[in-house]
Design an enzyme around this catalytic site. Structure first.
Site, PDB file in Angstrom:
ATOM      1  N   GLU A 224      27.213   3.440 -43.862  1.00 14.49           N
ATOM      2  CA  GLU A 224      26.636   2.422 -42.794  1.00 14.49           C
ATOM      3  C   GLU A 224      25.792   3.620 -41.998  1.00 14.49           C
ATOM      4  O   GLU A 224      25.833   4.623 -41.347  1.00 14.49           O
ATOM      5  CB  GLU A 224      28.024   2.182 -41.726  1.00 14.49           C
ATOM      6  CG  GLU A 224      29.153   1.610 -42.209  1.00 14.49           C
ATOM      7  CD  GLU A 224      28.365   0.158 -42.637  1.00 14.49           C
ATOM      8  OE1 GLU A 224      27.425  -0.167 -42.444  1.00 14.49           O
ATOM      9  OE2 GLU A 224      29.407  -0.605 -43.290  1.00 14.49           O
ATOM     10  N   CYS A 258      23.388   3.274 -33.514  1.00 11.00           N
ATOM     11  CA  CYS A 258      22.670   2.846 -34.575  1.00 11.00           C
ATOM     12  C   CYS A 258      22.102   1.361 -34.674  1.00 11.00           C
ATOM     13  O   CYS A 258      21.117   1.320 -35.624  1.00 11.00           O
ATOM     14  CB  CYS A 258      23.668   3.046 -35.850  1.00 11.00           C
ATOM     15  SG  CYS A 258      25.283   2.012 -35.674  1.00 11.00           S
TER      16      CYS A 258
END
Length: 477
Positions: A224, A258
């Site tokens: 990720e 993010c």
């Protein structure tokens, strides 16, 4: 990737991780896949851990950041983890049921099904920006799938990492779940261990190194990562609504998210009004910066000079910079809007990961879509608009890990949706059922019936077999 020579404590950390892996793998081989009751018990213990320690976790993260909103930690980290646990416990029985599959007529009267079985021991390398959520949210899916787990939290949040290690040790036997702490050298050694699966959350640059390390031992990975997640304003749009959502998504956790909007593409005539509206929303949400407990500091402190350099470079190239009236202090960087950002330079090159928002004007929606397509696939994409055809054009001609339409960040909070990147922004997805499947092996089963046509067609081959083959593969031209 160069690392310093390991200290004694770092060597102990690497040895500790290897020992824990041996302990957990032996336990898994001895006990096999845990039943529903055992999995529910582990999830319940994780829920109790979060409930018992969430205030202490928030205080530790606040100390590590040198100023991190404790309410933000509750809303963005502890509460989502508990939500994921509730979702998994509610649906786990159904997820564990074997799935029947249809079989072709030629294999009747057999039967086929898939059973999702745990992989074994899963390693988790979690980052500093959401240290609680990004360590424990994947753990929910890993435990639901019946695995053991070893966590390696970030060395940039040492107070939280030590507290997490103690809390996990109190709630779980080390053969179930354990935590390894240490610096980059420990993390590098951790990623080289032969886990049954490895999950890494962090930058694309480090993600490449993790993938290389895991490949040496043939360890499958979920990565990720991140990237430059765009927000696109379509020509017909509610600017005020878009400004509220963009300001929230960009400035929560001071942009250290993010999936935060990294930059905005706006029609030329809307770019300046949008910039002013986003700044106004930031000032409304955070009237002051320097001593505001609702506004998060940058981590590490060197991030401030990195952002300053990027903004100054853009300003020197002709960009218009709109700044929050409070210049900030104590590691807090004020919300900053950079209008008409150059398409080259520091702001355009790398993920910003801070409270600086470039707004880039475009002439046509096609041009905006092309600008997104010219870059790497981002982890998230945000599209604002009131005309369905315009939204559809953006979504059908771009790629990203996930999408929120007329909002920001919200897709990550949906347990029914997978979360993950594509291309440079990641490999694999988890959350909810997708996470249960990600950390399971879909084991295929076939039970042959008393009559087996394929075996009846075995050698020696005669005319009957030739006729059957001719019916399956008729003569072509």
């Amino acid at each position: 990737m160069a690392y310093p020579s390991p200290s004694g404590s770092e060597m102990e950390g690497k040895d500790h991780a290897a020992r824990l892996l041996d302990v957990q793998r032996a336990s898994f081989r001895r006990d096999g896949a845990p039943d529903l009751a055992k999995r529910l018990d582990r999830l319940a213990r994780l829920d109790s851990l979060v409930l018992a320690h969430h205030r202490a976790f928030a205080a530790a993260i606040d100390e590590d950041f040198g100023g991190r909103s404790r309410i933000e930690t509750g809303l963005m980290e502890a509460a989502p983890v508990r939500g994921a646990i509730r979702h998994a416990r509610r649906h786990l029985k159904g997820w564990m049921k074997p799935e029947k599959r249809r079989i072709a007529l030629t294999f009747q009267p057999g039967s086929a099904w898939v059973r999702y079985q745990p992989l074994g021991v899963v390693g988790i390398v979690s980052p500093w920006n959401y240290p609680l959520q990004l360590a424990l949210s994947p753990l929910v899916d890993i435990l639901a799938a019946g695995n053991r787990a070893i966590l390696k939290p970030s060395e940039l949040t040492p107070h939280f990492s030590e507290l997490l290690a103690r809390a996990i040790a109190d709630a779980f036997a080390e053969e179930e779940v354990a935590v390894v702490t240490g610096g980059p050298d420990v993390a590098a050694a951790f990623t080289r261990l032969r886990f049954d699966h490895l999950l890494f959350t962090g930058s694309t640059r480090v993600g490449r190194e993790v993938a290389k390390a895991a490949a040496a031992s043939m360890t499958p990975v979920t990565l990720e990562l991140g990237g430059k997640s765009p927000a696109i304003l379509c020509p017909v749009v509610d600017v005020a609504r878009a400004a509220r959502s963009i300001a929230y998504g960009k400035f929560v956790n001071a942009g250290q998210t993010c999936i935060a909007p990294d930059y905005v593409l706006a029609p030329e005539h809307l770019a300046r009004p949008l910039a002013e509206a986003v700044l106004a929303e930031a000032v409304r949400a955070y009237p002051r910066i320097g001593d505001n407990p609702d506004y998060t500091a940058l981590l590490p402190l060197s991030a401030r000079s990195r952002l300053d350099d990027a903004v100054k470079q853009a300003e020197a190239a002709g960009a218009i910079v709109l700044r929050h009236p409070d210049s900030g202090a104590g590691g807090r960087y004020p919300p900053t809007i950079v209008l008409a950002t150059p398409t080259a330079g520091l702001l355009a090159a790398d993920e910003i990961f801070g409270p600086v928002l470039p707004i880039i004007p475009y002439r046509t929606l096609d041009q905006a879509i092309a600008l997104v397509g010219d870059g790497e696939h981002p982890l998230a994409l945000y599209c604002f608009g009131d005309v369905r055809a315009e939204i559809d054009a953006v979504l059908s001609r771009t790629q990203s890990g996930g999408v929120t339409i007329n909002g920001t960040l919200l897709h990550i909070a949906q347990e029914q949706l997978p979360f993950g990147g594509v291309g440079e922004s990641g490999v694999g997805a988890y959350h909810g059922h997708a996470g249960f499947q990600r950390f399971s092996h879909a084991r295929a089963f076939f039970r042959a019936g008393r009559f087996n046509l394929l075996e009846r067609l075995g050698p020696p081959y005669g005319r009957g077999v030739a006729r059957v083959l001719a019916s399956l593969l008729p003569r072509g031209k």
